[in-house]
Design an enzyme around this catalytic site. Structure first.
Site, PDB file in Angstrom:
ATOM      1  N   HIS A 236       2.776   3.243  -9.022  1.00 22.59           N
ATOM      2  CA  HIS A 236       2.571   1.816  -9.285  1.00 22.59           C
ATOM      3  C   HIS A 236       3.796   1.211  -9.981  1.00 22.59           C
ATOM      4  O   HIS A 236       4.184   0.084  -9.695  1.00 22.59           O
ATOM      5  CB  HIS A 236       1.308   1.593 -10.117  1.00 22.59           C
ATOM      6  CG  HIS A 236       0.048   1.993  -9.403  1.00 22.59           C
ATOM      7  ND1 HIS A 236      -0.200   1.652  -8.088  1.00 22.59           N
ATOM      8  CD2 HIS A 236      -1.032   2.711  -9.808  1.00 22.59           C
ATOM      9  CE1 HIS A 236      -1.379   2.142  -7.728  1.00 22.59           C
ATOM     10  NE2 HIS A 236      -1.904   2.798  -8.750  1.00 22.59           N
TER      11      HIS A 236
ATOM     12  N   ASP B  78       0.825  -1.209   0.000  1.00 22.87           N
ATOM     13  CA  ASP B  78       0.000   0.000   0.000  1.00 22.87           C
ATOM     14  C   ASP B  78       0.861   1.262   0.000  1.00 22.87           C
ATOM     15  O   ASP B  78       1.957   1.268   0.570  1.00 22.87           O
ATOM     16  CB  ASP B  78      -0.910  -0.018   1.246  1.00 22.87           C
ATOM     17  CG  ASP B  78      -2.049   0.982   1.137  1.00 22.87           C
ATOM     18  OD1 ASP B  78      -2.266   1.531   0.042  1.00 22.87           O
ATOM     19  OD2 ASP B  78      -2.724   1.223   2.157  1.00 22.87           O
TER      20      ASP B  78
ATOM     21  N   GLU C 249       0.572 -13.014  12.483  1.00 24.81           N
ATOM     22  CA  GLU C 249       1.061 -11.801  13.137  1.00 24.81           C
ATOM     23  C   GLU C 249       0.879 -10.657  12.155  1.00 24.81           C
ATOM     24  O   GLU C 249       1.299 -10.755  10.993  1.00 24.81           O
ATOM     25  CB  GLU C 249       2.553 -11.941  13.485  1.00 24.81           C
ATOM     26  CG  GLU C 249       2.831 -12.955  14.567  1.00 24.81           C
ATOM     27  CD  GLU C 249       2.213 -12.568  15.908  1.00 24.81           C
ATOM     28  OE1 GLU C 249       2.068 -11.362  16.185  1.00 24.81           O
ATOM     29  OE2 GLU C 249       1.869 -13.481  16.681  1.00 24.81           O
TER      30      GLU C 249
ATOM     31  N   LEU D 146      10.996 -20.744  -4.401  1.00 24.84           N
ATOM     32  CA  LEU D 146      10.022 -19.860  -3.729  1.00 24.84           C
ATOM     33  C   LEU D 146       8.659 -20.022  -4.389  1.00 24.84           C
ATOM     34  O   LEU D 146       8.564 -20.090  -5.613  1.00 24.84           O
ATOM     35  CB  LEU D 146      10.483 -18.401  -3.870  1.00 24.84           C
ATOM     36  CG  LEU D 146       9.458 -17.322  -3.482  1.00 24.84           C
ATOM     37  CD1 LEU D 146       9.236 -17.305  -1.970  1.00 24.84           C
ATOM     38  CD2 LEU D 146       9.924 -15.947  -3.963  1.00 24.84           C
TER      39      LEU D 146
ATOM     40  N   ARG E  47     -11.692   2.114  -8.933  1.00 23.26           N
ATOM     41  CA  ARG E  47     -10.775   3.228  -9.240  1.00 23.26           C
ATOM     42  C   ARG E  47     -11.059   3.759 -10.648  1.00 23.26           C
ATOM     43  O   ARG E  47     -11.688   3.064 -11.448  1.00 23.26           O
ATOM     44  CB  ARG E  47      -9.329   2.724  -9.146  1.00 23.26           C
ATOM     45  CG  ARG E  47      -8.993   2.323  -7.734  1.00 23.26           C
ATOM     46  CD  ARG E  47      -7.522   2.056  -7.543  1.00 23.26           C
ATOM     47  NE  ARG E  47      -7.294   1.784  -6.139  1.00 23.26           N
ATOM     48  CZ  ARG E  47      -6.146   1.969  -5.508  1.00 23.26           C
ATOM     49  NH1 ARG E  47      -5.111   2.401  -6.156  1.00 23.26           N
ATOM     50  NH2 ARG E  47      -6.034   1.700  -4.231  1.00 23.26           N
TER      51      ARG E  47
HETATM   52  C1  FPP Z   1      -1.778   0.345  -3.347  1.00 15.96           C
HETATM   53  O1  FPP Z   1      -1.348   1.639  -3.571  1.00 15.96           O
HETATM   54  C2  FPP Z   1      -1.314  -0.587  -4.329  1.00 15.96           C
HETATM   55  C3  FPP Z   1      -2.102  -1.296  -5.193  1.00 15.96           C
HETATM   56  C4  FPP Z   1      -3.364  -0.836  -5.791  1.00 15.96           C
HETATM   57  C5  FPP Z   1      -1.710  -2.644  -5.548  1.00 15.96           C
HETATM   58  C6  FPP Z   1      -0.243  -2.916  -5.657  1.00 15.96           C
HETATM   59  C7  FPP Z   1       0.230  -2.664  -7.027  1.00 15.96           C
HETATM   60  C8  FPP Z   1       1.527  -2.672  -7.370  1.00 15.96           C
HETATM   61  C9  FPP Z   1       2.655  -2.967  -6.479  1.00 15.96           C
HETATM   62  C10 FPP Z   1       1.865  -2.310  -8.761  1.00 15.96           C
HETATM   63  C11 FPP Z   1       1.258  -3.235  -9.731  1.00 15.96           C
HETATM   64  C12 FPP Z   1       1.871  -4.575  -9.694  1.00 15.96           C
HETATM   65  C13 FPP Z   1       1.316  -5.592 -10.334  1.00 15.96           C
HETATM   66  C14 FPP Z   1       2.034  -6.890 -10.420  1.00 15.96           C
HETATM   67  C15 FPP Z   1      -0.007  -5.429 -10.941  1.00 15.96           C
HETATM   68  P1  FPP Z   1      -2.465   2.748  -3.576  1.00 15.96           P
HETATM   69  O2  FPP Z   1      -2.693   3.146  -4.989  1.00 15.96           O
HETATM   70  O3  FPP Z   1      -3.678   2.270  -2.858  1.00 15.96           O
HETATM   71  O4  FPP Z   1      -1.757   3.862  -2.760  1.00 15.96           O
HETATM   72  P2  FPP Z   1      -2.460   5.034  -1.952  1.00 15.96           P
HETATM   73  O5  FPP Z   1      -3.264   4.388  -0.848  1.00 15.96           O
HETATM   74  O6  FPP Z   1      -1.306   5.816  -1.421  1.00 15.96           O
HETATM   75  O7  FPP Z   1      -3.302   5.809  -2.923  1.00 15.96           O
END
Ligand code: FPP
Length: 239
Positions: free
Chosen positions: A29, A12, A199, A123, A63
């Protein structure tokens, strides 16, 4: 130090990371994918057997269209670019979540990654994509009810273990640790069944900044906690 068998991560903070730099969310991202690559390598180096990453939740469809399409695109790029490397390193890729809601090209790519790496044993990399815990449980219940209707399972025999066989995570160990970055302290529908005794470790850094040092810190926190699984401790204190 106690090394966990399974680490699960809620990645996140990509959007906030980007905002803090005056960049578009997609840049966060993209940096998140780099952090994902670093983390896969670090976890493999530590000899941890299972890593589950929450890459796209069933709630993420709400989104803006352009962001959903960016995330779909990043998944495709990640698998196309990294699959051969992952395979060479002996990583087994597995995907959990609702495949029915995904486009045919993504479904094909996910199936290709799973098939190619099915025999690997270093893994286990589990990507939660279009995943939501309640959705997973509802899908499991539907299949269980169908099996009962067809007579292949007796409702009287249904217990936690049989139910687990119908979940996407069948044959996976429960996560020892669930890490969430960005300071939010929620599970957000991530592995609610499987994390009953995990945990929970909440870390302040945004996901794109996550690295080996943060992983080390999470492992130290894990090692310092005493897991009782509802039992009693050496000191006789009930959980
Ligand atoms: C949260 O950040 C992240 C996500 C929506 C998912 C995780 C995505 C990635 C690591 C990149 C994509 C990777 C793949 C393999 C698809 P957020 O956008 O919710 O952040 P914020 O809460 O700060 O807005």
């Amino acid at each position: 130090m106690t090394i966990p068998a399974h680490i699960a991560i809620i990645m996140d903070g990509n959007g906030r990371w980007a905002k803090a730099r005056g960049l578009p969310r997609v840049a966060g991202h993209r940096a998140g994918v780099e952090a994902l690559r670093r983390t896969v390598r670090a976890v493999a180096d530590m000899g941890i057997a299972w890593l589950t990453l929450y890459a796209f939740s069933s709630e993420n469809w709400s989104r803006p269209k352009s962001e959903v399409s960016d995330l779909m695109g990043l998944l495709k790029i990640y698998i196309r670019r990294d699959l051969a490397d992952l395979h060479r390193s002996g990583v087994r890729v597995r995907v959990i979540g609702d495949r029915d809601g995904l486009s045919p090209d993504i479904r094909a790519l996910l199936a290709e990654a799973e098939t190619l790496t099915a025999g690997n044993t270093s893994l286990n990399l589990v990507i939660a994509f279009n995943y939501g815990g309640r959705n997973e449980i509802a899908r499991a219940a539907r299949r269980l009810a169908q099996a009962a209707r067809e007579g292949s399972i007796n409702p009287d025999d249904i217990c936690e273990e049989t139910f687990g066989h119908f979940l996407d995570t069948v044959d996976m160990p429960d996560p020892d640790i669930v890490i969430r970055t960005s300071g939010e302290m929620r599970l957000s529908n991530f592995l609610p069944w499987q994390s009953a005794y995990s945990e929970l470790i909440f870390m302040p850094c945004y996901w794109p900044d996550f690295g080996r040092a943060d992983l080390d810190e999470a492992l130290k926190i894990f090692a310092s906690r005493e897991r009782r699984f509802g039992g009693v401790t050496a000191h006789g204190v009930a959980s």
